[in-house]
Write a protein that holds these residues in place. Sequence first.
Motif, mmCIF file in Angstrom:
data_model
loop_
_atom_site.group_PDB
_atom_site.id
_atom_site.type_symbol
_atom_site.label_atom_id
_atom_site.label_comp_id
_atom_site.label_asym_id
_atom_site.label_seq_id
_atom_site.Cartn_x
_atom_site.Cartn_y
_atom_site.Cartn_z
ATOM 1 N N ALA A 1 0.827 -1.362 0.043
ATOM 2 C CA ALA A 1 -0.009 0.084 0.018
ATOM 3 C C ALA A 1 0.961 1.263 0.042
ATOM 4 O O ALA A 1 0.511 2.230 -0.795
ATOM 5 C CB ALA A 1 -1.067 -0.026 1.308
ATOM 6 N N ASN B 1 3.919 1.666 -1.200
ATOM 7 C CA ASN B 1 4.396 1.842 -2.480
ATOM 8 C C ASN B 1 3.659 2.092 -3.649
ATOM 9 O O ASN B 1 4.011 2.759 -4.424
ATOM 10 C CB ASN B 1 5.360 0.484 -2.873
ATOM 11 C CG ASN B 1 6.485 -0.046 -1.982
ATOM 12 O OD1 ASN B 1 7.103 0.891 -1.548
ATOM 13 N ND2 ASN B 1 6.526 -1.206 -1.873
ATOM 14 N N SER B 2 2.406 1.715 -3.417
ATOM 15 C CA SER B 2 1.386 2.188 -4.468
ATOM 16 C C SER B 2 0.518 3.205 -4.441
ATOM 17 O O SER B 2 -0.004 3.526 -5.249
ATOM 18 C CB SER B 2 0.423 0.860 -4.534
ATOM 19 O OG SER B 2 -0.100 0.482 -3.471
ATOM 20 N N GLU B 3 0.718 3.691 -3.203
ATOM 21 C CA GLU B 3 0.016 5.028 -3.000
ATOM 22 C C GLU B 3 0.484 5.991 -2.273
ATOM 23 O O GLU B 3 1.130 6.258 -1.207
ATOM 24 C CB GLU B 3 -1.205 4.656 -1.667
ATOM 25 C CG GLU B 3 -2.148 3.744 -2.074
ATOM 26 C CD GLU B 3 -3.186 3.312 -1.059
ATOM 27 O OE1 GLU B 3 -3.605 4.309 -0.224
ATOM 28 O OE2 GLU B 3 -3.616 2.358 -0.833
ATOM 29 N N PRO B 4 1.146 7.107 -3.392
ATOM 30 C CA PRO B 4 2.087 8.096 -3.168
ATOM 31 C C PRO B 4 1.681 9.105 -2.084
ATOM 32 O O PRO B 4 2.572 9.506 -1.446
ATOM 33 C CB PRO B 4 2.194 8.858 -4.291
ATOM 34 C CG PRO B 4 1.632 7.666 -5.393
ATOM 35 C CD PRO B 4 0.512 7.010 -4.847
ATOM 36 N N ASP B 5 0.278 9.216 -1.847
ATOM 37 C CA ASP B 5 -0.100 10.163 -0.916
ATOM 38 C C ASP B 5 0.096 9.747 0.616
ATOM 39 O O ASP B 5 -0.127 10.388 1.634
ATOM 40 C CB ASP B 5 -1.433 10.641 -1.111
ATOM 41 C CG ASP B 5 -1.572 11.395 -2.430
ATOM 42 O OD1 ASP B 5 -0.449 12.177 -2.696
ATOM 43 O OD2 ASP B 5 -2.507 11.310 -2.999
ATOM 44 N N LEU B 6 0.103 8.236 0.652
ATOM 45 C CA LEU B 6 0.081 7.678 2.097
ATOM 46 C C LEU B 6 1.478 7.651 2.767
ATOM 47 O O LEU B 6 2.769 7.467 2.146
ATOM 48 C CB LEU B 6 0.141 6.024 1.853
ATOM 49 C CG LEU B 6 -0.129 5.258 3.129
ATOM 50 C CD1 LEU B 6 -1.331 5.757 4.090
ATOM 51 C CD2 LEU B 6 -0.388 3.742 2.721
ATOM 52 N N ASN B 7 1.630 8.702 3.685
ATOM 53 C CA ASN B 7 2.712 8.849 4.548
ATOM 54 C C ASN B 7 2.801 8.060 5.938
ATOM 55 O O ASN B 7 2.023 8.341 6.772
ATOM 56 C CB ASN B 7 2.799 10.448 4.906
ATOM 57 C CG ASN B 7 4.053 10.751 5.383
ATOM 58 O OD1 ASN B 7 5.113 10.117 5.446
ATOM 59 N ND2 ASN B 7 4.054 12.014 6.050
ATOM 60 N N TYR C 1 -5.502 1.190 8.018
ATOM 61 C CA TYR C 1 -4.658 2.225 7.693
ATOM 62 C C TYR C 1 -5.347 3.344 6.790
ATOM 63 O O TYR C 1 -4.950 4.213 6.860
ATOM 64 C CB TYR C 1 -3.598 1.919 6.854
ATOM 65 C CG TYR C 1 -3.740 1.479 5.469
ATOM 66 C CD1 TYR C 1 -3.758 2.303 4.366
ATOM 67 C CD2 TYR C 1 -4.506 0.290 5.047
ATOM 68 C CE1 TYR C 1 -3.908 2.177 3.198
ATOM 69 C CE2 TYR C 1 -4.726 -0.228 3.596
ATOM 70 C CZ TYR C 1 -4.634 0.820 2.780
ATOM 71 O OH TYR C 1 -4.985 0.873 1.470
ATOM 72 N N LYS C 2 -6.523 2.967 6.566
ATOM 73 C CA LYS C 2 -7.353 3.989 5.811
ATOM 74 C C LYS C 2 -7.971 5.074 6.537
ATOM 75 O O LYS C 2 -8.472 4.798 7.825
ATOM 76 C CB LYS C 2 -8.660 3.376 5.191
ATOM 77 C CG LYS C 2 -8.301 2.019 4.203
ATOM 78 C CD LYS C 2 -9.329 1.370 3.626
ATOM 79 C CE LYS C 2 -8.959 0.192 2.699
ATOM 80 N NZ LYS C 2 -10.227 -0.597 2.371
#
Length: 632
Positions: free
Chosen positions: A50, A52-58, A144-145
């Motif tokens: 998740a 690696n695939s979701e750029p906005d996920l910090n 994590y959402k």
Amino acid sequence: MTTQTEKFEFKAEVNQLLDILVHSLYTNREIFLREIISNASDALDKMRFAINSEPDLNDEIEPEITISYNEENKSVIVKDTGLGMTKEEVMANIGTIAHSGSAEFVKQAAESKESLDSLIGRFGVGFYSIFMVSDKVIVRTKSYKDGEAAIQWVSDGKNSYELSILDEELTHGTSIEIFLNEDMVERFGSEGKLKDIVSKHSNFVSFPIMIGGERVNTVTALWREPKFQIKQEQYEEFYKFLTYDSQPPISTLHFSVDAPVQFNSLLFIPEKDLDIFGMDRDNWGLDLYVRRVLIEKQNKNLLPEYLSFIKGVVDTEDLPLNISRETLQDNLLIGKISSTLTKQVLGQLEKIAKDDPEKYAQFWKAHSKIFKAGHMDFLNRDKYSKLLRFDSSKAEDETLIAFDDYIERAKEDQKEIYYSVVASREAANLNPHLEIFRSKDIEVIYLYEPIDEFVMESLREYSEFTLVAAEYADLEKLDKFESAKKENEAEPLSDEQEKDMEALAAKMKEILGEQVAEVKISERLSDSPCRLINPDGAMTSSMEKIMKAMNKDNSIPTKTMEINADHPLLRSMLNIFKTNADDEFIALSSKQLLESALLLEGYLSDPHALVGRIQNLLTKAGGWYAKLEEKD
């Protein structure tokens, strides 16, 4: 603090499932921890994907699994920092298990003789193995959402479960608290015991597993690492960890395969036979992992038994966790892995034999007894036969030869590789069956162990050469090769003497009676007075002994005696026979020749008569010799 608690009843088949899990005699209850760790590892893998695939996920939370034991509650707590679950995901994954095939599981568990630990993973119900050791479980999880609340799932594993929304802040991940049954506290109620289970089943999980502030899974899964990054010292350290062998391996084989099955493998050839006293023959097999999780220790389906000296691990992505042992045996993927591994090992041995004969000789000395059993591997016969090594009549300085070495030295027009079972090189020099080969300077392979002859019988040919027992070599094929001239060679028999020799042979048959099938004049012997062969020539003497031993038959077989008409003893017997056909010496010598031949063949169990006869002959010979001396 919880809000909005709801209670749900388990479906009928789920109740059956839980009843089976709780009340059955479970063979390996400790795998509940393996199941939970595997689930946690999957959650961490998904979290990494998740990120690696979701750029906005910090996300800066360290991926890890933490295990602890609460002495007051008598509970085991497993936490992970994975992606967690929403309420809907909890209900789909652990709120009900009907979608995972629980009804089919119940059916097979009732009918199958397999242990439940092999059935659980196949039907996706690994989480419920918790109820083998616990009568209460609390799961707290936070997705994590963004905007998703923390969820709590509670059950006693009987008829129902409760689902609540937690009114508190949690980081993403899942925590499972397992309250141990009273009789399970002694087995699992300490961090030390939990460490042992992790080391046994989950030592190579890629994420840190922490117990008591210490990382337990410290050994790297080297088979998953690129070969060019690994030093020889690391391989040797891993080998010693795996086998407890203090010596480094002869060779290391590390490879990855993508097709037809995806797997990684790290194999070792030990320097010596680790079964020192021959008392631990069943202690073999490769450790089988699925995504770094141990599925079966010493799996015996990954390599054939003749390669059982190989130590190592195989890790595949293509098998389900907890696949049963019964299914493993019949699994097509396992068959494909086994085929690939066998070819790789034989290829490595071939490379060692070519590049480092000294090291290969070390391997052969340590593992040849096991390796020879590969004569039944028909699919890899060519590779296997190239790796065999033997002593021979032309081998020097204790150097063993391969079939290719024999062929290089073979005579022109020779298309046979001759072999003979002997007790030693010294015994071979006295073996009457080999005299014709010595006289014609034809090499003979020496076989010292019973299995060697089974190898030859199974192979039958090598590189257009036929494997032939020297005892029954075709005379026509040998006659084309010139014999060396002997010193003091006997004068050829006249036609009349030949008839007398035939009559002597008939007399010897009369004396020996049913002890021999026939007495006839040999066309092969040059040094020995006689030899014994099977009348039908269908089986070598050594193979006959093996078969009789297997059938617990101690009787002495009836054989054909071939006599050497050029031997001084037979010439003396002929002279006496012509003077007096009933002379006692003829009978004594006939019996002595038979028993001496039986002794050489290994059949004479009672030598008393033979010894007495020798003493009688020596006494008479001494008297004759003394009279000759007096005349002189």
